[in-house]
Design a protein around this motif. Structure first.
Motif, mmCIF file in Angstrom:
data_model
loop_
_atom_site.group_PDB
_atom_site.id
_atom_site.type_symbol
_atom_site.label_atom_id
_atom_site.label_comp_id
_atom_site.label_asym_id
_atom_site.label_seq_id
_atom_site.Cartn_x
_atom_site.Cartn_y
_atom_site.Cartn_z
ATOM 1 N N PHE A 1 0.857 -1.198 0.000
ATOM 2 C CA PHE A 1 0.000 0.000 0.000
ATOM 3 C C PHE A 1 0.886 1.238 0.000
ATOM 4 N N ASN A 2 0.344 2.345 -0.494
ATOM 5 C CA ASN A 2 1.121 3.584 -0.508
ATOM 6 C C ASN A 2 0.742 4.449 0.695
ATOM 7 N N PRO A 3 1.691 4.545 1.692
ATOM 8 C CA PRO A 3 1.353 5.246 2.926
ATOM 9 C C PRO A 3 0.938 6.697 2.690
ATOM 10 N N THR A 4 1.611 7.351 1.720
ATOM 11 C CA THR A 4 1.283 8.786 1.556
ATOM 12 C C THR A 4 -0.154 8.944 1.072
ATOM 13 N N GLU A 5 -0.668 7.925 0.302
ATOM 14 C CA GLU A 5 -2.057 8.054 -0.170
ATOM 15 C C GLU A 5 -3.046 7.650 0.919
ATOM 16 N N LEU A 6 -2.607 6.690 1.781
ATOM 17 C CA LEU A 6 -3.596 6.101 2.693
ATOM 18 C C LEU A 6 -3.444 6.545 4.142
ATOM 19 N N ALA A 7 -2.230 6.385 4.698
ATOM 20 C CA ALA A 7 -2.052 6.662 6.130
ATOM 21 C C ALA A 7 -1.803 8.145 6.353
ATOM 22 N N ASN A 8 -2.515 8.956 5.584
ATOM 23 C CA ASN A 8 -2.217 10.384 5.563
ATOM 24 C C ASN A 8 -3.502 11.163 5.831
ATOM 25 N N VAL A 9 -3.400 12.238 6.590
ATOM 26 C CA VAL A 9 -4.622 12.960 6.976
ATOM 27 C C VAL A 9 -5.355 13.510 5.747
ATOM 28 N N GLN A 10 -4.651 13.802 4.664
ATOM 29 C CA GLN A 10 -5.307 14.299 3.433
ATOM 30 C C GLN A 10 -6.243 13.243 2.842
ATOM 31 N N ALA A 11 -5.843 11.969 3.053
ATOM 32 C CA ALA A 11 -6.636 10.863 2.466
ATOM 33 C C ALA A 11 -8.056 10.870 3.011
ATOM 34 N N LEU A 12 -8.225 11.446 4.236
ATOM 35 C CA LEU A 12 -9.563 11.493 4.842
ATOM 36 C C LEU A 12 -10.505 12.303 3.968
ATOM 37 N N TYR A 13 -9.946 13.267 3.202
ATOM 38 C CA TYR A 13 -10.793 14.154 2.379
ATOM 39 C C TYR A 13 -10.812 13.698 0.922
ATOM 40 N N HIS A 14 -9.624 13.329 0.396
ATOM 41 C CA HIS A 14 -9.521 13.088 -1.061
ATOM 42 C C HIS A 14 -9.562 11.622 -1.435
ATOM 43 N N ASN A 15 -9.510 10.736 -0.427
ATOM 44 C CA ASN A 15 -9.369 9.314 -0.747
ATOM 45 C C ASN A 15 -10.202 8.481 0.212
ATOM 46 N N LYS A 16 -11.377 9.007 0.599
ATOM 47 C CA LYS A 16 -12.120 8.474 1.737
ATOM 48 C C LYS A 16 -12.397 6.978 1.626
ATOM 49 N N GLU A 17 -12.834 6.542 0.417
ATOM 50 C CA GLU A 17 -13.185 5.115 0.286
ATOM 51 C C GLU A 17 -11.968 4.234 0.529
ATOM 52 N N GLU A 18 -10.845 4.577 -0.190
ATOM 53 C CA GLU A 18 -9.639 3.742 -0.024
ATOM 54 C C GLU A 18 -9.131 3.819 1.408
ATOM 55 N N PHE A 19 -9.226 5.015 2.006
ATOM 56 C CA PHE A 19 -8.779 5.208 3.399
ATOM 57 C C PHE A 19 -9.555 4.244 4.298
ATOM 58 N N THR A 20 -10.890 4.239 4.175
ATOM 59 C CA THR A 20 -11.735 3.402 5.043
ATOM 60 C C THR A 20 -11.465 1.927 4.773
ATOM 61 N N GLU A 21 -11.333 1.572 3.469
ATOM 62 C CA GLU A 21 -11.042 0.168 3.123
ATOM 63 C C GLU A 21 -9.738 -0.293 3.778
ATOM 64 N N PHE A 22 -8.717 0.596 3.689
ATOM 65 C CA PHE A 22 -7.387 0.239 4.214
ATOM 66 C C PHE A 22 -7.460 -0.004 5.725
ATOM 67 N N TYR A 23 -8.159 0.884 6.433
ATOM 68 C CA TYR A 23 -8.170 0.748 7.902
ATOM 69 C C TYR A 23 -9.125 -0.338 8.371
ATOM 70 N N GLN A 24 -10.157 -0.651 7.561
ATOM 71 C CA GLN A 24 -10.984 -1.831 7.908
ATOM 72 C C GLN A 24 -10.153 -3.092 7.673
#
Ligand code: APR
Length: 238
Positions: free
Chosen positions: A42-65
């Protein structure tokens, strides 16, 4: 006699510092091990990043689930339980951890400084309302206020919890023995603590399968055994 056993026996205030390598023998992947770390997939900058909460919400939620699903499957191993026993017996005084799996807490350690928070709590990023870990795992990812629900961990781009950071700094400064288990020591500011201890005269031990940039400051480096093997062996000699 393990040289580490001798160092622990002659120290007054040993502090342990753990990274993701502490939990790989529970089954959890770490982040940077060659060809198996999480950041290889996984790409941490896209996912484990506070910006991802706004611009990448689906992938962010999928990653943390996904991460929560792995956490729900595994548990602390013998090495975690040994560290909990050592704190109870006064052999170590506390644990500073970068891990968010809460396995030191689950194993029974009390003086645990979770620098990067943990998966124990979830909350809405906007209104801070708390949510249940199981509800998040079941798929609830949006708050009534419209905000995104997220784990109580520190994302890249966020501040570390100041009170925890403060306490870790005080403990590292008091340590006369500072033992790192399973960290590449590549992420700041967490990676400053081994030097905070070393600069105040503590002995520094690094137990890590791969070399780190801090090995040159260490009084003892153990690379040929896994963390669990080292802890089981030393526990027999203490
Ligand atoms: N025994 C010994 N060493 C191990 C073992 C083991 N069983 N398993 C893994 N290791 C070592 C790996 O060789 C690696 O160098 O543990 C180290 C883990 O390093 P990382 O994967 O970089 O994990 P960590 O140092 O905790 O990462 C710090 O980065 O992504 C962020 O917030 C995240 O807290 C994490 C931070």
């Amino acid at each position: 006699m393990e040289p580490l056993t001798k160092l622990i026996q002659t120290a007054n205030y040993p502090i342990v510092f753990t990274g993701a390598g502490m939990s790989t023998e529970s089954g959890l992947p770490d982040f940077r091990s060659k060809d198996r770390g999480l950041w290889e997939k996984f790409n941490p900058t896209e996912l484990a990043n506070v910006q991802a909460l706004y611009h990448n919400k689906e992938e962010f939620t999928e990653f943390y689930q996904y991460r929560l699903s792995t956490l729900n499957k595994y548990e602390p191993h013998k090495g975690h339980l040994i560290l909990a026993d050592w704190e109870k017996r006064g052999i170590i005084k506390g644990i500073i951890t970068q891990n968010v799996d809460a396995f030191h807490h689950d194993a029974g350690n009390e003086n645990v400084m979770e620098l990067h928070g943990s998966f124990r709590t979830f909350h809405c990023h906007e209104c801070k309302k708390e949510f249940d870990r199981d509800d998040y795992f079941a798929g609830q990812s949006t708050c009534e206020c419209g905000g995104t629900i997220r784990p109580g961990i520190v994302l890249f781009g966020e501040q570390l919890p100041q009170d925890t950071f403060q306490r870790a700094e005080e403990e590292a400064a008091k340590a006369d023995l500072f033992i790192v288990f399973g960290s590449s020591l590549t992420v700041s500011p967490a990676n400053m603590f081994p030097l905070v201890a070393k600069e105040r005269g503590a002995k520094l031990v690094i137990v890590n399968r791969e070399p780190t940039d801090y090995d040159r400051y260490a009084d003892l480096v153990i690379q040929d055994k896994s963390i669990k093997e080292v802890l089981v062996e030393v526990a027999k000699q203490l």
